[in-house]
Design a protein around this motif. Structure first.
Motif, PDB file in Angstrom:
ATOM      1  N   ALA A  72     -90.113 -58.157 -52.989  1.00 32.29           N
ATOM      2  CA  ALA A  72     -90.169 -56.783 -53.500  1.00 32.29           C
ATOM      3  C   ALA A  72     -90.273 -56.759 -55.025  1.00 32.29           C
ATOM      4  O   ALA A  72     -90.941 -55.894 -55.594  1.00 32.29           O
ATOM      5  N   ASN A  73     -89.622 -57.722 -55.681  1.00 29.96           N
ATOM      6  CA  ASN A  73     -89.652 -57.765 -57.145  1.00 29.96           C
ATOM      7  C   ASN A  73     -90.918 -58.424 -57.691  1.00 29.96           C
ATOM      8  O   ASN A  73     -91.380 -58.072 -58.778  1.00 29.96           O
ATOM      9  N   ASN A  74     -91.479 -59.379 -56.940  1.00 29.06           N
ATOM     10  CA  ASN A  74     -92.677 -60.105 -57.393  1.00 29.06           C
ATOM     11  C   ASN A  74     -93.657 -60.250 -56.235  1.00 29.06           C
ATOM     12  O   ASN A  74     -93.860 -61.354 -55.716  1.00 29.06           O
ATOM     13  N   VAL A  76     -86.022 -59.525 -51.044  1.00 33.32           N
ATOM     14  CA  VAL A  76     -85.687 -59.114 -52.415  1.00 33.32           C
ATOM     15  C   VAL A  76     -86.643 -59.759 -53.405  1.00 33.32           C
ATOM     16  O   VAL A  76     -87.160 -59.111 -54.331  1.00 33.32           O
ATOM     17  N   TRP A  77     -86.917 -61.050 -53.214  1.00 31.55           N
ATOM     18  CA  TRP A  77     -87.846 -61.757 -54.086  1.00 31.55           C
ATOM     19  C   TRP A  77     -89.248 -61.149 -53.981  1.00 31.55           C
ATOM     20  O   TRP A  77     -89.914 -60.885 -54.989  1.00 31.55           O
TER      21      TRP A  77
END
Length: 442
Positions: free
Chosen positions: A139-141, A136-137
């Protein structure tokens, strides 16, 4: 019976472990969790980096950006080493969790139920720290995560590079045995080799090039085939009918985009044959009634799909726009056909070309020449520049990416086995470039 054996074995091992060893195992568990966290997130981060992000990384001289670019030069080996590392770290975490979750921590649970509980806790830890949080981290950054994890991914790469290469080679052999090949460039090179070897006697060089053009046609984007806006001859909507006739006669084109103020405000297209019935009209004739509606397309559209649109709408002219709606250029039916049959010359085209082969190692190209066309002239694979190019399609674009700024005439840019020398440049446009290649590439 099997679960009871595992339970008794783990209980025995835990009971015999000294306190210092327990501390070492705890540290080892934390290290394994951390490496799994970095590796799992890096799977998403590294392979989510687009061409524009790669261009930014090349412009920066940080050690992290250099590590990322170096690792991405071998993507198949990188992902194989990541997968092998993740498998090793997951197994290590499961074993350590079963060892460290001692019986006294769960006095009310015994036997196989304790073994199942240990597995549930291990799976929860793996999902939380090995899948959900890192991915998740990342994918966002993706860029930030790639920077943070590059050191550890680099270490994992060298640690598991050898087994990763084994698995990669096994996968490649299986794909070949099953007839699977997902690499477009590899398929096109195989087609080229087959045409060159099997049809040398019966097929001319022009026919071979047409067959290769047909084979590549389904993968060509509009951006590659279009004429850039610098080569577009447009008509300002405010000019008089007399000026319009003069412009059309001077340019010798059949179709012209019509714009208000700038090429970013195209309002339509005028066809030269639509002017013929009105040539004897006065200079104040309102020629704007002859403007045809514009046909806008995106630069990433495939020319195969554009050809179908041309046929369905019975048009031969489209305006290419970028993601912000700005005009990138134009594309015509002739441009599409040239991707198959090669350059089509008419009586108005200039005969002389600045694309020159000096010898086997030195070439002079127009800046606007497409990179794939330059590769054909140099008789080299289409992907020879992939390691140093980003999203550029032309020689001039490649030079600008390497330089990071507009280069001076005579300036040399060295990138891996290539040396680019700027021969001519004017008005912020690179018009002629000399490319020298290392002898071992030929």
């Amino acid at each position: 019976m099997y679960s009871k054996f595992l339970y008794n074995s783990s209980s025995f091992l835990i009971a015999t472990l000294p306190q210092s060893t327990m501390v070492v195992l705890m540290i080892l568990l934390l290290v394994a969790l951390f490496m799994l966290f970095m590796n799992s997130g890096a799977e998403i981060a590294f392979f989510s980096i687009g061409h524009k992000d790669l261009k930014t990384l090349r412009a920066k001289k940080y050690p992290g950006s250099n590590r990322i670019l170096t690792l991405l030069q071998k993507p198949q080996l990188l992902i194989s080493s990541m997968l092998v590392g993740n498998m090793v770290f997951r197994l290590l975490i499961i074993l350590l969790c079963s060892y460290l979750l001692r019986d006294e921590y769960f006095p009310l649970i015994t036997g196989p139920l304790l073994f199942i509980l240990r597995m549930i806790i291990s799976i929860f830890i793996l999902l939380l720290f090995g899948e959900l949080l890192p991915k998740v981290w990342a994918a966002n950054n993706p860029i930030r995560f790639a920077f943070y994890s590059s050191t550890f991914v680099h270490g994992n790469f060298w640690l598991f590079k050898r087994p990763g290469s084994w698995f990669a080679s096994i996968t490649e052999r299986l794909e070949r045995a099953l007839g699977i090949d997902n690499d477009v460039n590899t398929r096109l090179e195989q087609i080229d080799e087959a045409m060159n070897s099997n049809s040398a006697v019966y097929t001319s060089e022009e026919e071979k090039n047409i067959l290769k053009g047909i084979a590549q046609f389904g993968n060509i984007t509009v951006r590659r085939a279009m004429r850039s806006r610098l080569d577009v001859q447009g008509i300002e909507s405010s000019i008089s009918f007399a000026e319009l006739k003069t412009r059309v006669a001077e340019q010798q084109y059949s179709r012209f985009p019509v714009f208000n103020g700038s090429l970013d405000s195209i309002i339509g297209m005028i066809h030269s044959k639509d002017l013929l019935p009105y040539l004897d009209h006065s200079d104040d004739f309102d020629w704007k009634q002859l403007i045809r509606p514009p046909f806008f397309i995106h630069e990433q559209m495939l020319v195969e799909d554009l050809l179908k649109s041309f046929q369905a709408n019975r048009i031969h002219f489209a305006v290419v726009v970028d993601e912000f709606g700005g005009t990138e250029g134009i594309i015509t039916m002739e441009d599409i056909l040239e991707e198959i049959v090669g350059e089509i010359r008419d009586e108005y085209d200039e005969e002389d070309s600045v694309n020159i082969r000096i010898d086997d190692f030195n070439f002079i190209f127009e800046g606007k020449l497409m990179i794939n066309e330059a590769c054909k002239i140099m008789k080299m694979p289409n992907k020879i520049f992939d390691a140093i190019r980003g999203d550029s399609e032309t020689i001039a674009g490649l030079v600008l990416e390497l330089s990071g700024k507009f280069p001076n005439v005579g300036q040399e840019l060295i990138a891996q086995d290539f040396t680019f020398t700027i021969l001519e440049a004017a008005q912020n446009r690179i018009s002629k470039v000399k490319i020298s290649i290392a002898p071992h590439l030929q």
